[in-house]
Design a protein around this motif. Structure first.
Motif, PDB file in Angstrom:
ATOM      1  N   ASP A 107      -1.061 -10.206  15.360  1.00  0.00           N
ATOM      2  CA  ASP A 107      -1.079 -11.185  14.287  1.00  0.00           C
ATOM      3  C   ASP A 107      -1.666 -10.570  13.003  1.00  0.00           C
ATOM      4  O   ASP A 107      -1.150 -10.769  11.898  1.00  0.00           O
ATOM      5  N   PHE A 108      -2.749  -9.789  13.180  1.00  0.00           N
ATOM      6  CA  PHE A 108      -3.379  -9.135  12.034  1.00  0.00           C
ATOM      7  C   PHE A 108      -2.407  -8.124  11.418  1.00  0.00           C
ATOM      8  O   PHE A 108      -2.198  -8.101  10.196  1.00  0.00           O
ATOM      9  N   ILE A 109      -1.806  -7.314  12.292  1.00  0.00           N
ATOM     10  CA  ILE A 109      -0.919  -6.246  11.799  1.00  0.00           C
ATOM     11  C   ILE A 109       0.289  -6.841  11.065  1.00  0.00           C
ATOM     12  O   ILE A 109       0.658  -6.393   9.984  1.00  0.00           O
ATOM     13  N   SER A 110       0.845  -7.916  11.629  1.00  0.00           N
ATOM     14  CA  SER A 110       2.038  -8.477  10.974  1.00  0.00           C
ATOM     15  C   SER A 110       1.660  -9.204   9.678  1.00  0.00           C
ATOM     16  O   SER A 110       2.413  -9.140   8.694  1.00  0.00           O
ATOM     17  N   THR A 111       0.489  -9.843   9.653  1.00  0.00           N
ATOM     18  CA  THR A 111       0.081 -10.522   8.408  1.00  0.00           C
ATOM     19  C   THR A 111      -0.144  -9.494   7.302  1.00  0.00           C
ATOM     20  O   THR A 111       0.299  -9.664   6.162  1.00  0.00           O
ATOM     21  N   LYS A 112      -0.814  -8.401   7.667  1.00  0.00           N
ATOM     22  CA  LYS A 112      -1.085  -7.357   6.678  1.00  0.00           C
ATOM     23  C   LYS A 112       0.230  -6.733   6.175  1.00  0.00           C
ATOM     24  O   LYS A 112       0.417  -6.518   4.973  1.00  0.00           O
ATOM     25  N   ALA A 113       1.137  -6.490   7.112  1.00  0.00           N
ATOM     26  CA  ALA A 113       2.426  -5.882   6.731  1.00  0.00           C
ATOM     27  C   ALA A 113       3.199  -6.816   5.801  1.00  0.00           C
ATOM     28  O   ALA A 113       3.806  -6.378   4.814  1.00  0.00           O
ATOM     29  N   HIS A 114       3.130  -8.102   6.096  1.00  0.00           N
ATOM     30  CA  HIS A 114       3.837  -9.083   5.264  1.00  0.00           C
ATOM     31  C   HIS A 114       3.256  -9.096   3.839  1.00  0.00           C
ATOM     32  O   HIS A 114       3.988  -9.073   2.849  1.00  0.00           O
ATOM     33  N   CYS A 115       1.914  -9.120   3.763  1.00  0.00           N
ATOM     34  CA  CYS A 115       1.258  -9.124   2.437  1.00  0.00           C
ATOM     35  C   CYS A 115       1.605  -7.848   1.676  1.00  0.00           C
ATOM     36  O   CYS A 115       1.871  -7.884   0.464  1.00  0.00           O
ATOM     37  N   LEU A 116       1.620  -6.729   2.394  1.00  0.00           N
ATOM     38  CA  LEU A 116       1.900  -5.440   1.751  1.00  0.00           C
ATOM     39  C   LEU A 116       3.318  -5.417   1.176  1.00  0.00           C
ATOM     40  O   LEU A 116       3.556  -4.930   0.067  1.00  0.00           O
ATOM     41  N   GLU A 117       4.235  -5.979   1.952  1.00  0.00           N
ATOM     42  CA  GLU A 117       5.640  -6.003   1.507  1.00  0.00           C
ATOM     43  C   GLU A 117       5.761  -6.806   0.204  1.00  0.00           C
ATOM     44  O   GLU A 117       6.408  -6.372  -0.756  1.00  0.00           O
ATOM     45  N   ILE A 118       5.104  -7.950   0.166  1.00  0.00           N
ATOM     46  CA  ILE A 118       5.186  -8.789  -1.038  1.00  0.00           C
ATOM     47  C   ILE A 118       4.504  -8.082  -2.212  1.00  0.00           C
ATOM     48  O   ILE A 118       5.017  -8.055  -3.332  1.00  0.00           O
ATOM     49  N   PHE A 119       3.344  -7.485  -1.918  1.00  0.00           N
ATOM     50  CA  PHE A 119       2.596  -6.768  -2.957  1.00  0.00           C
ATOM     51  C   PHE A 119       3.464  -5.658  -3.554  1.00  0.00           C
ATOM     52  O   PHE A 119       3.606  -5.535  -4.773  1.00  0.00           O
ATOM     53  N   GLN A 120       4.096  -4.883  -2.673  1.00  0.00           N
ATOM     54  CA  GLN A 120       4.900  -3.756  -3.172  1.00  0.00           C
ATOM     55  C   GLN A 120       6.111  -4.235  -3.963  1.00  0.00           C
ATOM     56  O   GLN A 120       6.494  -3.632  -4.958  1.00  0.00           O
ATOM     57  N   ARG A 121       6.660  -5.338  -3.524  1.00  0.00           N
ATOM     58  CA  ARG A 121       7.798  -5.914  -4.265  1.00  0.00           C
ATOM     59  C   ARG A 121       7.345  -6.293  -5.688  1.00  0.00           C
ATOM     60  O   ARG A 121       8.032  -6.013  -6.659  1.00  0.00           O
ATOM     61  N   GLU A 122       6.159  -6.887  -5.780  1.00  0.00           N
ATOM     62  CA  GLU A 122       5.647  -7.286  -7.099  1.00  0.00           C
ATOM     63  C   GLU A 122       5.324  -6.066  -7.953  1.00  0.00           C
ATOM     64  O   GLU A 122       5.580  -6.057  -9.151  1.00  0.00           O
ATOM     65  N   VAL A 123       4.747  -5.030  -7.318  1.00  0.00           N
ATOM     66  CA  VAL A 123       4.398  -3.813  -8.051  1.00  0.00           C
ATOM     67  C   VAL A 123       5.670  -3.170  -8.602  1.00  0.00           C
ATOM     68  O   VAL A 123       5.712  -2.724  -9.754  1.00  0.00           O
ATOM     69  N   ARG A 124       6.725  -3.142  -7.767  1.00  0.00           N
ATOM     70  CA  ARG A 124       7.985  -2.496  -8.184  1.00  0.00           C
ATOM     71  C   ARG A 124       8.634  -3.207  -9.375  1.00  0.00           C
ATOM     72  O   ARG A 124       9.344  -2.609 -10.159  1.00  0.00           O
ATOM     73  N   LYS A 125       8.328  -4.515  -9.493  1.00  0.00           N
ATOM     74  CA  LYS A 125       8.925  -5.257 -10.621  1.00  0.00           C
ATOM     75  C   LYS A 125       8.419  -4.704 -11.949  1.00  0.00           C
ATOM     76  O   LYS A 125       9.007  -4.940 -12.989  1.00  0.00           O
TER      77      LYS A 125
END
Ligand SMILES: Nc1ncnc2c1ncn2[C@@H]1O[C@H](COP(=O)(O)OP(=O)(O)OP(=O)(O)O)[C@@H](O)[C@H]1O
Length: 265
Positions: free
Chosen positions: A246-264
């Motif tokens: 649960d921790f690993i998937s939550t962190k991965a999900h947050c990271l994905e969104i973060f990186q998407r925002e950074v790439r914008k």
């Protein structure tokens, strides 16, 4: 229709603690917030995470009244800031603790400002020190203490007033790793004991997820809530928590969104 006592209590529990409506803030030519709405839940530890410079600190500074907003309204159970007690822990403890006061007097300072009699002040300081199991000689002055000890003093100073809400702006980022791990546990311990609504700005995603019930992911400015992630792993959380799916998937999900925002960009 009359609500039963239980229904009233349930309604209070689920009502947001802080309501932010139509918040706008500009610095020079940058619009950091533009008509920003958000509800901060009661009794949760919420982290604010997002790209560098997106406005994380500005948000908690406006909520805590350190910066004025250009527009908008922030209410705490429907009340303005001056009607509530809150605590604020700054990133830079060196500038936040008073160098001319002992650790004890630093912690007691807000009570003194509030006019609390000396005997009661002393009792409250002793209580907070005991509840956190802090082993610092409280007669020492800041220059005689380590960075972690100074930050611990500033956390106790924020807590001594029994705040309704606690703000922490990257509270561990100036500490070494060993002290950071210790302080995270102390913060978690405070939260488990008090369930004070807590808003934490963190640069460290692992830390944000580990400590939080909710993670507010912001976009680049003008910042808007991209997602409000729930992480409800039981407390106390331990190193083992970080190995769980649960921790690993939550962190991965947050990271994905973060990186998407950074790439914008
Ligand atoms: N007092 C100020 N005057 C002018 N610009 C400011 C001021 N405070 C912040 N800013 C700008 O507003 C933006 C948001 O700053 P803020 O510190 O809130 O972002 P942050 O997300 O907390 O940043 P970081 O990730 O670097 O900690 C940044 O571009 C910053 O340069």
């Amino acid at each position: 229709m009359e609500l039963s006592a239980n229904a009233r209590a349930a309604a209070t529990r689920t009502a947001p603690h802080v309501t932010i409506r139509g918040l706008s803030k500009r610095f020079a030519d940058a619009t950091i917030y533009d008509n920003f709405d958000f509800d901060i839940p009661r009794g949760k530890l919420m982290s604010v995470f997002g790209p560098n410079g997106c406005g994380k600190s500005t948000l908690i500074n406006m909520i805590a009244g350190l910066f004025p907003a250009d527009k908008g309204e922030i209410l705490f159970d429907g009340q303005p800031l001056n009607k509530i007690k809150f605590g604020y822990v700054f990133q830079n403890y060196r500038e936040a603790v008073f160098p001319w006061l002992s650790a004890f007097d630093n912690i007691a300072y807000p009570l003194k400002v509030m006019g609390v009699p000396k005997k009661e002040r002393n009792l409250k300081v002793e209580k907070i020190v005991a509840s956190l199991n802090v082993k610092i000689d409280l007669n020492l002055y800041p220059y005689q203490m380590s960075g972690g000890q100074q930050q611990m003093v500033s956390i106790m100073r924020a807590l001594v007033v029994d705040p309704e809400i606690l703000f922490l702006d990257e509270p561990f980022s100036a500490l070494d790793y060993e002290m950071t791990l210790f302080m995270r546990e102390q913060l978690q311990r405070v939260f488990v004991e008090t369930h004070t609504t807590t808003v934490l700005v963190s640069h460290d995603l692992e830390e944000a997820v580990y400590l939080s019930d909710r993670i507010l992911l912001l976009s680049r400015h003008p910042a808007r809530p991209v997602e409000f992630v729930h992480y409800d792993a039981p407390r106390p959380r331990t190193d083992k928590t970080m190995t769980e799916g649960d921790f690993i998937s939550t962190k991965a999900h947050c990271l994905e969104i973060f990186q998407r925002e950074v790439r914008k960009g």
